[in-house]
Write a protein that holds these residues in place. Structure first.
Motif, short mmCIF file in Angstrom:
data_model
loop_
_atom_site.label_atom_id
_atom_site.label_comp_id
_atom_site.label_asym_id
_atom_site.label_seq_id
_atom_site.Cartn_x
_atom_site.Cartn_y
_atom_site.Cartn_z
N ARG A 172 0.83 -1.21 0.00
CA ARG A 172 0.00 0.00 0.00
C ARG A 172 0.86 1.26 0.00
O ARG A 172 0.53 2.25 -0.65
CB ARG A 172 -0.93 -0.01 1.21
N SER A 174 0.85 4.03 -3.06
CA SER A 174 0.46 5.43 -2.84
C SER A 174 1.60 6.42 -2.99
O SER A 174 1.35 7.60 -3.29
CB SER A 174 -0.15 5.57 -1.43
N PRO A 224 -7.48 -0.67 -2.17
CA PRO A 224 -8.23 0.37 -1.46
C PRO A 224 -9.54 0.66 -2.17
O PRO A 224 -9.77 0.18 -3.29
CB PRO A 224 -7.28 1.57 -1.51
N ARG A 265 -12.46 5.13 -5.17
CA ARG A 265 -12.08 6.55 -5.29
C ARG A 265 -10.61 6.76 -5.00
O ARG A 265 -9.95 7.61 -5.62
CB ARG A 265 -12.94 7.41 -4.36
N GLU A 266 -10.07 6.00 -4.05
CA GLU A 266 -8.64 6.13 -3.74
C GLU A 266 -7.79 5.59 -4.88
O GLU A 266 -6.77 6.17 -5.25
CB GLU A 266 -8.32 5.39 -2.44
N THR A 267 -8.21 4.48 -5.46
CA THR A 267 -7.48 3.92 -6.61
C THR A 267 -7.48 4.88 -7.78
O THR A 267 -6.46 5.08 -8.44
CB THR A 267 -8.12 2.58 -7.03
N ARG A 298 -7.80 8.13 -7.64
CA ARG A 298 -6.97 9.30 -7.31
C ARG A 298 -5.48 8.99 -7.42
O ARG A 298 -4.71 9.76 -8.01
CB ARG A 298 -7.31 9.77 -5.89
N LEU A 299 -5.08 7.85 -6.88
CA LEU A 299 -3.66 7.53 -6.83
C LEU A 299 -3.08 7.22 -8.21
O LEU A 299 -1.91 7.49 -8.47
CB LEU A 299 -3.43 6.33 -5.90
#
Length: 325
Positions: free
Chosen positions: A134, A138, A160, A163-165, A167-168
């Motif tokens: 992780r 990130s 994750p 939305r986190e995927t 974004r990253l």
């Protein structure tokens, strides 16, 4: 004087070149010797781990084995074992300190070494490995390493939230590729509700189709109303994605709107509808599929023919079973 200077310079250059050539020869000789030694050690390490996995006595002297050779052996053996034996192998590797060595390698300045370490971390699969994956996903400065970490997390069912995927990896800021599709599909079984929430966002048609396609991999019947609504979208890409998702979800309650799309004005949507009818075994679609044999599009005709072969074979098979009963 000038001739002597030229001679001395030439002699010095010749000596330097001879020395460099000698160093290269020694280096090649050393590498060959080391390669032969590593092959023998690799075989010995493999035998040692296989004995330990089987619970047999192992009298090998493991102190002389380097961590990189042991990691290479574990990586190969891991592919040959299944279930409890694979789990025991990774436990032993962790007890031997190889997890520590892998974690250290994952912080190398070379991206290639970090990517190799990511694959090993996926094989270990412990909480410490997931935490490090992780962190790489990130924060790593190399996008290839981040993608490798994302797929390792997907294999460990530890991605994750969507939305986190997004974004990253900056998914919605560039053109979609097959890797994005694979990651969304891997997220779907764990985050179907969050994927559905993304459909309320002001996103492009391409990204909306990506989410609809992923919902088919969720295994959740609660997404059926979303797929039906997508099947009646004014955008052909979204209708096509809804058909692919329905085929993957494999629930026959989608029959009504799937059969409606056999008359879609866009040829690739009709093609997907024919595929979906074959996948779901919709025998009621046979008359419409026969009409598609005269379709203007060659590909639609071919897919309709294939669907008819599948459905009529199933129909005949069911009839023969009924008669034999």
């Amino acid at each position: 004087m000038s001739a002597l200077l030229v001679f001395m310079v030439s002699a010095a250059v010749a000596l330097v070149m001879t020395a460099l050539f000698g160093i290269l020869l020694l280096r090649r000789w050393y590498q060959e010797r080391r390669r032969e030694s590593d092959r023998a050690k690799l075989a010995a390490i493999t035998r040692s781990y296989m004995r330990r996995v089987a619970g047999q006595l192992d009298a090998e002297d493991t102190s002389r084995w380097r961590d990189d050779i042991r990691l290479a052996a574990v990586s190969h053996i891991h592919l040959l074992l299944r279930g409890g034996e694979r789990h025991r192998l990774m436990q032993m590797a962790e007890l031997d300190g190889l997890l520590r060595a892998t974690l250290a390698r994952s912080r190398s300045w070379r991206a290639a070494r970090r990517i190799d370490a990511i694959r090993l971390l996926q094989q270990f699969g412990s909480e410490a490995c997931i935490a490090r994956l992780r962190e790489i996903f990130s924060r790593d400065r190399n996008m290839a390493a981040r993608l490798e970490a994302a797929f390792a997390l997907a294999a460990l069912h530890a991605l994750p939230p969507p939305r986190e995927t997004i974004r990253l990896l900056g998914m919605f800021e560039r053109k979609i590729n097959r890797l994005d599709r694979a990651l969304f599909r891997a997220s779907a079984p764990h985050y179907s509700e969050q994927l559905a929430l993304l459909l309320d966002d002001p996103i492009s048609t391409e990204h909306r189709a990506l989410i609809i396609d992923a919902l088919g991999w969720s295994g959740d019947a609660a997404v059926l109303p979303l797929l039906e609504a997508a099947g009646r979208s004014p955008h052909a890409d979204i209708r096509s994605a809804a058909l692919q998702a329905a085929a993957q979800l494999a629930l026959p309650s989608v029959e009504i709107w799937v059969m409606e799309l056999l008359r879609d004005p866009v040829d690739f949507v009709r093609l997907q509808a024919a595929n979906c009818c074959a996948s779901l075994g919709l025998h009621d679609a046979i008359p419409q599929l026969r009409c598609l044999l005269a379709d203007d599009s060659l590909w639609v005709r071919l897919r309709a023919e294939h669907a008819l072969e599948v459905l009529e074979y199933r129909w005949l098979d069911l009839d023969s079973k009924g008669l034999s009963a």
